[in-house]
Design an enzyme around this catalytic site. Structure first.
Site, mmCIF file in Angstrom:
data_model
loop_
_atom_site.group_PDB
_atom_site.id
_atom_site.type_symbol
_atom_site.label_atom_id
_atom_site.label_comp_id
_atom_site.label_asym_id
_atom_site.label_seq_id
_atom_site.Cartn_x
_atom_site.Cartn_y
_atom_site.Cartn_z
ATOM 1 N N GLU A 1 29.648 -36.127 -4.103
ATOM 2 C CA GLU A 1 29.351 -34.615 -3.537
ATOM 3 C C GLU A 1 27.992 -34.088 -4.029
ATOM 4 O O GLU A 1 27.172 -33.689 -3.245
ATOM 5 C CB GLU A 1 30.248 -33.474 -3.819
ATOM 6 C CG GLU A 1 31.716 -34.027 -3.490
ATOM 7 C CD GLU A 1 32.787 -34.788 -4.503
ATOM 8 O OE1 GLU A 1 32.006 -35.524 -4.966
ATOM 9 O OE2 GLU A 1 33.875 -34.422 -4.397
ATOM 10 N N GLU B 1 27.764 -43.874 -11.694
ATOM 11 C CA GLU B 1 28.198 -43.595 -12.875
ATOM 12 C C GLU B 1 27.182 -44.342 -13.862
ATOM 13 O O GLU B 1 26.178 -45.059 -13.378
ATOM 14 C CB GLU B 1 29.738 -44.696 -13.102
ATOM 15 C CG GLU B 1 30.605 -44.087 -12.257
ATOM 16 C CD GLU B 1 32.060 -44.701 -12.491
ATOM 17 O OE1 GLU B 1 32.275 -45.678 -12.990
ATOM 18 O OE2 GLU B 1 32.957 -43.974 -11.784
ATOM 19 N N ASN C 1 29.185 -41.732 -5.763
ATOM 20 C CA ASN C 1 29.369 -41.726 -7.011
ATOM 21 C C ASN C 1 28.422 -42.721 -7.781
ATOM 22 O O ASN C 1 28.411 -43.890 -7.250
ATOM 23 C CB ASN C 1 30.783 -41.583 -7.763
ATOM 24 C CG ASN C 1 31.728 -42.619 -7.556
ATOM 25 O OD1 ASN C 1 31.507 -43.273 -6.293
ATOM 26 N ND2 ASN C 1 32.493 -42.786 -8.343
ATOM 27 N N CYS D 1 35.620 -32.314 -7.808
ATOM 28 C CA CYS D 1 36.018 -31.807 -8.973
ATOM 29 C C CYS D 1 35.234 -30.335 -9.069
ATOM 30 O O CYS D 1 34.767 -29.824 -8.440
ATOM 31 C CB CYS D 1 35.213 -32.879 -10.023
ATOM 32 S SG CYS D 1 33.339 -32.649 -10.363
ATOM 33 N N CYS E 1 31.475 -29.729 -8.988
ATOM 34 C CA CYS E 1 31.077 -30.092 -7.529
ATOM 35 C C CYS E 1 31.231 -28.836 -6.766
ATOM 36 O O CYS E 1 30.576 -28.273 -6.051
ATOM 37 C CB CYS E 1 31.547 -31.198 -6.939
ATOM 38 S SG CYS E 1 30.789 -32.795 -7.659
ATOM 39 N N CYS F 1 28.907 -37.294 -9.399
ATOM 40 C CA CYS F 1 29.668 -37.287 -8.238
ATOM 41 C C CYS F 1 29.270 -37.585 -6.874
ATOM 42 O O CYS F 1 27.916 -37.049 -6.607
ATOM 43 C CB CYS F 1 30.594 -36.180 -8.252
ATOM 44 S SG CYS F 1 31.742 -35.981 -9.774
#
Ligand code: THU
Length: 139
Positions: free
Chosen positions: A57, A46, A44, A88, A91, A55
């Site tokens: 993924e 940010e 991830n 999530c 994703c 993210c």
């Protein structure tokens, strides 16, 4: 595990170490296996404008797609969480669109990973098929 994804899980653990998560402090790593046996990792990343965060993924699959890969077999996901970290919703949709019904392997601190098909995490998915069907109906 129905398949031995031990190496893939290890790759996702290594990717987690590269997470850039100064805001949440929640580190995630992912490792995506292509049908021809190549592994693309992601973490991830940010952003100070929180919504721009990506993210692990999606980092992994965007890396793979941008390198010309089109067929995938599995994704392993590792995090800082106390238990497994399922992908999530965003994703799940992106993985479904670009990778289809791959194996999802969730690393766990108990040492026993959870494995499932992506379709079980995203039942009745939206997909390109529905766009095509709508276009056909109009024509
Ligand atoms: N995150 C992921 O990288 N993957 C997931 O499946 C869940 C959430 C990240 C996004 C954000 O940087 C942090 O975890 C907390 O939500």
């Amino acid at each position: 595990m129905r398949e031995n994804y031990r190496t893939l899980i290890q790759a996702s653990r290594n990717a987690k170490r590269r997470a850039h998560a100064p805001y949440s402090g929640f580190h995630v790593g992912a490792a995506l296996l292509t049908s021809d046996g190549v592994v693309f990792t992601g973490c991830n990343v940010e952003n100070s404008s929180y919504g721009l965060t990506i993210c692990a993924e999606r980092t992994a699959i965007f890396k793979a797609i941008s390198e010309g890969k089109k067929k995938f077999k599995a994704i392993a996901i590792t995090s800082d969480g106390t238990d497994v970290t399922p992908p999530c919703g965003a994703c799940r949709q992106v993985l479904w669109d670009l990778a289809g019904n791959i194996d999802v392997v969730l690393d766990s601190h108990s040492g026993i990973p959870l494995q499932m098909k992506l379709e079980s995490l995203l039942p009745i998915p939206f997909s390109e098929k529905r766009l095509k069907a709508a276009r056909k109906r109009k024509s």
